[in-house]
Design a protein around this motif. Sequence first.
Motif, PDB file in Angstrom:
ATOM      1  N   VAL A   1      -3.856   6.742   0.085  1.00  0.00           N
ATOM      2  CA  VAL A   1      -3.540   5.317  -0.018  1.00  0.00           C
ATOM      3  C   VAL A   1      -3.625   4.821  -1.462  1.00  0.00           C
ATOM      4  O   VAL A   1      -3.314   3.676  -1.741  1.00  0.00           O
ATOM      5  CB  VAL A   1      -4.450   4.473   0.894  1.00  0.00           C
ATOM      6  N   GLY A   2      -4.049   5.710  -2.382  1.00  0.00           N
ATOM      7  CA  GLY A   2      -4.136   5.328  -3.783  1.00  0.00           C
ATOM      8  C   GLY A   2      -4.349   6.540  -4.663  1.00  0.00           C
ATOM      9  O   GLY A   2      -4.797   7.594  -4.186  1.00  0.00           O
ATOM     10  N   THR A   3      -3.993   6.380  -5.927  1.00  0.00           N
ATOM     11  CA  THR A   3      -4.198   7.443  -6.917  1.00  0.00           C
ATOM     12  C   THR A   3      -4.848   6.849  -8.160  1.00  0.00           C
ATOM     13  O   THR A   3      -4.668   5.667  -8.468  1.00  0.00           O
ATOM     14  CB  THR A   3      -2.871   8.120  -7.329  1.00  0.00           C
ATOM     15  N   ALA A   4      -5.596   7.691  -8.855  1.00  0.00           N
ATOM     16  CA  ALA A   4      -6.225   7.298 -10.120  1.00  0.00           C
ATOM     17  C   ALA A   4      -6.180   8.505 -11.037  1.00  0.00           C
ATOM     18  O   ALA A   4      -6.542   9.609 -10.626  1.00  0.00           O
ATOM     19  CB  ALA A   4      -7.666   6.863  -9.880  1.00  0.00           C
TER      20      ALA A   4
ATOM     21  N   ALA B   1       5.709   1.783  -6.503  1.00  0.00           N
ATOM     22  CA  ALA B   1       6.674   1.354  -7.516  1.00  0.00           C
ATOM     23  C   ALA B   1       7.514   0.172  -7.038  1.00  0.00           C
ATOM     24  O   ALA B   1       7.892  -0.688  -7.831  1.00  0.00           O
ATOM     25  CB  ALA B   1       7.586   2.527  -7.893  1.00  0.00           C
ATOM     26  N   VAL B   2       7.764   0.102  -5.745  1.00  0.00           N
ATOM     27  CA  VAL B   2       8.551  -0.986  -5.176  1.00  0.00           C
ATOM     28  C   VAL B   2       7.671  -2.190  -4.833  1.00  0.00           C
ATOM     29  O   VAL B   2       8.100  -3.329  -4.931  1.00  0.00           O
ATOM     30  CB  VAL B   2       9.296  -0.487  -3.917  1.00  0.00           C
ATOM     31  N   GLU B   3       6.405  -1.938  -4.464  1.00  0.00           N
ATOM     32  CA  GLU B   3       5.524  -2.999  -3.980  1.00  0.00           C
ATOM     33  C   GLU B   3       4.935  -3.896  -5.062  1.00  0.00           C
ATOM     34  O   GLU B   3       4.580  -5.030  -4.780  1.00  0.00           O
ATOM     35  CB  GLU B   3       4.333  -2.391  -3.218  1.00  0.00           C
TER      36      GLU B   3
ATOM     37  N   ASP C   1       5.247  10.183  -2.107  1.00  0.00           N
ATOM     38  CA  ASP C   1       5.556   9.071  -1.204  1.00  0.00           C
ATOM     39  C   ASP C   1       4.798   7.798  -1.600  1.00  0.00           C
ATOM     40  O   ASP C   1       5.372   6.709  -1.634  1.00  0.00           O
ATOM     41  CB  ASP C   1       5.209   9.443   0.245  1.00  0.00           C
ATOM     42  N   VAL C   2       3.505   7.949  -1.912  1.00  0.00           N
ATOM     43  CA  VAL C   2       2.692   6.791  -2.300  1.00  0.00           C
ATOM     44  C   VAL C   2       3.205   6.190  -3.603  1.00  0.00           C
ATOM     45  O   VAL C   2       3.373   4.964  -3.711  1.00  0.00           O
ATOM     46  CB  VAL C   2       1.203   7.177  -2.425  1.00  0.00           C
TER      47      VAL C   2
ATOM     48  N   SER D   1      -2.951   3.393  -8.998  1.00  0.00           N
ATOM     49  CA  SER D   1      -1.936   2.921  -8.051  1.00  0.00           C
ATOM     50  C   SER D   1      -2.572   2.837  -6.677  1.00  0.00           C
ATOM     51  O   SER D   1      -3.171   3.797  -6.212  1.00  0.00           O
ATOM     52  CB  SER D   1      -0.754   3.899  -7.980  1.00  0.00           C
ATOM     53  N   VAL D   2      -2.428   1.680  -6.037  1.00  0.00           N
ATOM     54  CA  VAL D   2      -2.977   1.470  -4.699  1.00  0.00           C
ATOM     55  C   VAL D   2      -1.890   0.835  -3.837  1.00  0.00           C
ATOM     56  O   VAL D   2      -1.232  -0.119  -4.270  1.00  0.00           O
ATOM     57  CB  VAL D   2      -4.214   0.547  -4.741  1.00  0.00           C
ATOM     58  N   LEU D   3      -1.704   1.359  -2.631  1.00  0.00           N
ATOM     59  CA  LEU D   3      -0.749   0.754  -1.714  1.00  0.00           C
ATOM     60  C   LEU D   3      -1.137  -0.698  -1.453  1.00  0.00           C
ATOM     61  O   LEU D   3      -2.317  -1.010  -1.263  1.00  0.00           O
ATOM     62  CB  LEU D   3      -0.708   1.524  -0.390  1.00  0.00           C
ATOM     63  N   LYS D   4      -0.171  -1.581  -1.435  1.00  0.00           N
ATOM     64  CA  LYS D   4      -0.414  -3.021  -1.316  1.00  0.00           C
ATOM     65  C   LYS D   4      -1.252  -3.366  -0.089  1.00  0.00           C
ATOM     66  O   LYS D   4      -2.094  -4.267  -0.127  1.00  0.00           O
ATOM     67  CB  LYS D   4       0.917  -3.769  -1.279  1.00  0.00           C
ATOM     68  N   GLU D   5      -1.054  -2.657   0.975  1.00  0.00           N
ATOM     69  CA  GLU D   5      -1.795  -2.884   2.215  1.00  0.00           C
ATOM     70  C   GLU D   5      -3.308  -2.734   2.037  1.00  0.00           C
ATOM     71  O   GLU D   5      -4.094  -3.262   2.818  1.00  0.00           O
ATOM     72  CB  GLU D   5      -1.236  -1.877   3.235  1.00  0.00           C
ATOM     73  N   TYR D   6      -3.725  -2.047   0.949  1.00  0.00           N
ATOM     74  CA  TYR D   6      -5.149  -1.802   0.702  1.00  0.00           C
ATOM     75  C   TYR D   6      -5.693  -2.594  -0.484  1.00  0.00           C
ATOM     76  O   TYR D   6      -6.808  -2.357  -0.925  1.00  0.00           O
ATOM     77  CB  TYR D   6      -5.405  -0.296   0.535  1.00  0.00           C
ATOM     78  N   TRP D   7      -4.925  -3.536  -1.003  1.00  0.00           N
ATOM     79  CA  TRP D   7      -5.416  -4.414  -2.054  1.00  0.00           C
ATOM     80  C   TRP D   7      -6.528  -5.289  -1.486  1.00  0.00           C
ATOM     81  O   TRP D   7      -6.495  -5.690  -0.325  1.00  0.00           O
ATOM     82  CB  TRP D   7      -4.300  -5.300  -2.588  1.00  0.00           C
ATOM     83  N   GLY D   8      -7.495  -5.610  -2.318  1.00  0.00           N
ATOM     84  CA  GLY D   8      -8.545  -6.537  -1.920  1.00  0.00           C
ATOM     85  C   GLY D   8      -9.732  -5.903  -1.214  1.00  0.00           C
ATOM     86  O   GLY D   8     -10.654  -6.604  -0.803  1.00  0.00           O
TER      87      GLY D   8
END
Length: 174
Positions: A73-76, A28-30, A22-23, A95-102
């Motif tokens: 919320v992210g993978t490495a 991939a879309v974000e 799911d993440v 890969s990190v969900l955009k909501e958790y950037w920054g």
Amino acid sequence: MTEEIELTIREAIPDDAQQIIDVLQKVAVETPYLVMDGNGEPMIIEDMEHNLAELYDSPNNTLMVATLDGQIVGTASVSASKQKRMEHLGEIGISVLKEYWGFGLGRTMIEALIDWAFEGAIIRRLELTVQERNERAIKLYEKIGFQTEAVMSRGAKTDDGEFLDVRLMSLLID
């Protein structure tokens, strides 16, 4: 006001398969910075479970997940060859969900991968590719100690067909 979040970073297990799928599909879309774009074959949960079990037992491959309140919320990852002559080369993927950037999650995850590589006796070179336009990621990688080895012209392209230059960066593990 600065929001503080508490994350856990750990190795992925087969039970994480559906959340990881799911993440990765959402990421991939974000983001336009990844090679995957959400148009490929859908991932099958049984295949992911099998892959995670193999990764967990591998001495030179790993997939770590960042969780917040039990949600990934992210993978490495570090991907390396089974071939003896190439087993020391690990390719990083983040890969990190955009909501958790920054929030510093990318840095924390990369540092976890570096620590994992140091603790093991196999991986002695970590490498990654990053689009030239992803200046924030490049600065982060340089701060951590990655060096640019090459710039690959037309190393990727946008959905609109525009060619992009891509950096190959590496960090030696000694």
